[in-house]
Design a protein around this motif. Structure first.
Motif, short mmCIF file in Angstrom:
data_model
loop_
_atom_site.label_atom_id
_atom_site.label_comp_id
_atom_site.label_asym_id
_atom_site.label_seq_id
_atom_site.Cartn_x
_atom_site.Cartn_y
_atom_site.Cartn_z
N ARG A 1 18.17 -12.84 -0.49
CA ARG A 1 18.03 -11.66 -1.37
C ARG A 1 19.28 -10.77 -1.27
O ARG A 1 19.75 -10.24 -2.27
CB ARG A 1 16.76 -10.88 -1.00
N ARG B 1 8.63 5.70 -12.09
CA ARG B 1 9.68 4.93 -11.42
C ARG B 1 10.86 4.81 -12.38
O ARG B 1 10.64 4.58 -13.59
CB ARG B 1 9.14 3.53 -11.07
N TRP C 1 16.44 6.34 -4.36
CA TRP C 1 15.08 6.65 -3.91
C TRP C 1 14.61 8.04 -4.34
O TRP C 1 13.60 8.52 -3.84
CB TRP C 1 15.02 6.54 -2.38
N LEU D 1 11.14 8.06 -5.58
CA LEU D 1 10.19 7.72 -4.51
C LEU D 1 10.06 8.87 -3.50
O LEU D 1 8.95 9.20 -3.07
CB LEU D 1 10.64 6.44 -3.80
N GLY E 1 6.00 1.81 -4.02
CA GLY E 1 6.11 3.07 -3.30
C GLY E 1 7.33 3.07 -2.39
O GLY E 1 8.10 2.10 -2.39
N GLY F 1 9.19 2.05 0.10
CA GLY F 1 9.29 1.02 1.13
C GLY F 1 8.20 -0.04 1.07
O GLY F 1 8.07 -0.83 1.99
N PHE F 2 7.44 -0.08 -0.03
CA PHE F 2 6.37 -1.09 -0.07
C PHE F 2 5.99 -1.47 -1.50
O PHE F 2 6.21 -0.73 -2.44
CB PHE F 2 5.12 -0.58 0.67
N ASN F 3 5.39 -2.67 -1.61
CA ASN F 3 4.74 -3.13 -2.85
C ASN F 3 3.24 -2.83 -2.73
O ASN F 3 2.73 -2.62 -1.64
CB ASN F 3 4.97 -4.62 -3.05
N LEU G 1 10.76 -4.15 -6.53
CA LEU G 1 11.50 -5.01 -5.61
C LEU G 1 10.62 -6.21 -5.29
O LEU G 1 9.42 -6.02 -4.99
CB LEU G 1 11.85 -4.27 -4.32
N ARG H 1 5.75 -9.10 0.15
CA ARG H 1 4.98 -9.37 -1.09
C ARG H 1 4.93 -10.88 -1.31
O ARG H 1 3.88 -11.45 -1.59
CB ARG H 1 5.67 -8.66 -2.25
N THR I 1 2.36 -3.99 0.99
CA THR I 1 3.13 -4.96 1.79
C THR I 1 4.53 -4.41 2.02
O THR I 1 5.14 -3.81 1.13
CB THR I 1 3.24 -6.34 1.09
N SER I 2 5.01 -4.61 3.24
CA SER I 2 6.33 -4.11 3.62
C SER I 2 6.77 -4.82 4.89
O SER I 2 5.92 -5.17 5.73
CB SER I 2 6.25 -2.61 3.91
C1 LIG Z 1 11.16 0.10 -3.05
C2 LIG Z 1 10.65 -0.96 -2.15
N1 LIG Z 1 9.68 -1.78 -2.57
C3 LIG Z 1 9.18 -2.75 -1.77
C4 LIG Z 1 9.64 -2.92 -0.47
C5 LIG Z 1 9.06 -4.01 0.40
O1 LIG Z 1 9.98 -5.06 0.58
P1 LIG Z 1 9.92 -6.03 1.83
O2 LIG Z 1 8.57 -6.66 1.82
O3 LIG Z 1 11.01 -7.01 1.61
O4 LIG Z 1 10.11 -5.17 3.06
C6 LIG Z 1 10.67 -2.10 -0.01
C7 LIG Z 1 11.20 -2.28 1.36
O5 LIG Z 1 11.93 -1.46 1.86
C8 LIG Z 1 11.21 -1.12 -0.86
O6 LIG Z 1 12.19 -0.32 -0.45
#
Ligand SMILES: Cc1ncc(COP(=O)(O)O)c(C=O)c1O
Length: 306
Positions: free
Chosen positions: A64, A153, A168, A171, A198, A200-202, A219, A224, A257-258
């Motif tokens: 990625r 968003r 961000w 966010l 959100g 840092g997470f889906n 992302l 995820r 998920t994160s």
């Molecule tokens: C905006 C956003 N969405 C989703 C994620 C989750 O990604 P990952 O599962 O690769 O940590 C993150 C991780 O920081 C993020 O910043």
């Protein structure tokens, strides 16, 4: 640029940075004020994790990162094998077993007066810190209360969310929306009112045994992807398509998920308890997430030998 030899174990106990081609203590984690990474958010990054001394899905994170570099017209002076060596070096020198491991590339500083990003020399940084949870253990046990922010968003046509980025502001402001209303964290919607993601997470919702998550405008988190693959392995029905906010509010279970915690159950949406916390589907995926850490195909052990 040559990769330095393996650093001594615990050389920078508690955390290590890789900067200007060398391993260093966290106190040296500094960039120029004139770097476009700072002045323009012109940067991409990725965050992998190590757990009990092994990286989890490091290949997926490196894939990625290199894809994001390409999409951003950024380049680092290391190939994939060298990047891996540097990330391992940071965890080793930091003496960490459970680690948050970042790789970062900024545009850099263009020559004075120049406005052309092509003239900037891109900069590469990496660092390893102790593992970071997006919610504390206590909060996870008490039950995370997720706020659905009114804030939109940033459109994927403006900033490609599949490139992991530091844009961000939407966010972070949505986090204040949540705190001002007494909730723990937040997610934001797209222009059509569908749930995106959100800070840092889906976001996933479970309704009638079917798992739902957004297919675009987010992302493509590696956790995820892990949850999606687990659904397929465990024969859990899954829909990857726009996730209307009404479905989230009406869900039987919701989870995030994160890399900062894997699969994290949500207890409440805007203060209203969900029917199940943690729900049975979420619990299976959470167990599956941690069990995968023991599968050799997903793990890459750090060498801590002296
Ligand atoms: C905006 C956003 N969405 C989703 C994620 C989750 O990604 P990952 O599962 O690769 O940590 C993150 C991780 O920081 C993020 O910043």
């Amino acid at each position: 640029m040559p990769v330095p030899p393996k650093p001594p174990v615990q050389q920078f106990d508690g955390g290590c940075v890789f900067i200007d081609g060398a391993y260093a203590p966290l106190s040296e984690a500094k960039i120029s004020m004139f770097d476009w990474g700072f002045t323009r958010s012109d940067v991409t990054y990725d965050v992998a994790t190590a757990w009990r001394g092994s990286f989890f899905r490091l290949d997926a994170h490196m894939d990625r990162f290199f894809e994001s570099l390409g999409k951003m017209h950024l380049a680092i002076p290391f190939d994939r094998a060298e990047l891996r060596e540097i990330l391992h070096g940071c965890v080793r020198a930091g003496g960490l077993q459970d680690a948050y491991v970042a790789m970062v590339c900024t545009r850099g500083v263009p020559p004075r007066g120049a406005r052309d990003p092509r003239q900037a020399q891109n900069r590469f940084y990496a660092y390893a810190l102790p593992y970071v949870w997006i919610a504390s253990r206590e909060k996870q046990q008490a039950g995370i209360d997720l706020h659905v922010s009114e804030r939109q968003r940033i459109a994927p046509e403006s900033v490609d969310p599949t490139v992991k980025n530091y844009h961000w502001i939407d966010l972070v402001q949505s986090m204040f929306d949540a705190y001002d209303r007494g909730h723990d964290t937040s997610c934001v919607l797209d222009a059509a009112g569908n749930v995106t993601e959100g800070p840092g997470f889906n976001v996933f919702a479970v309704k009638g045994g079917v798992v739902h998550t957004a297919g675009r405008g987010v992302l493509e988190g590696i956790s995820r992807r892990t949850a999606i693959e687990l659904c397929r392995r465990l024969d859990i029905p899954l829909r990857i398509e726009p996730l209307p906010v009404a479905l989230l509010r009406d869900a039987d279970e919701v989870f995030l998920t994160s890399s900062g915690g894997g699969v994290l159950p949500i207890a409440k949406i805007d203060g209203r308890p969900l029917p199940a916390f943690p729900g049975p589907v979420t619990a299976r995926l959470q167990d599956g997430y941690w069990a995968l850490h023991d599968e050799p195909a997903f793990s890459d052990p750090v060498d801590y030998a002296a």
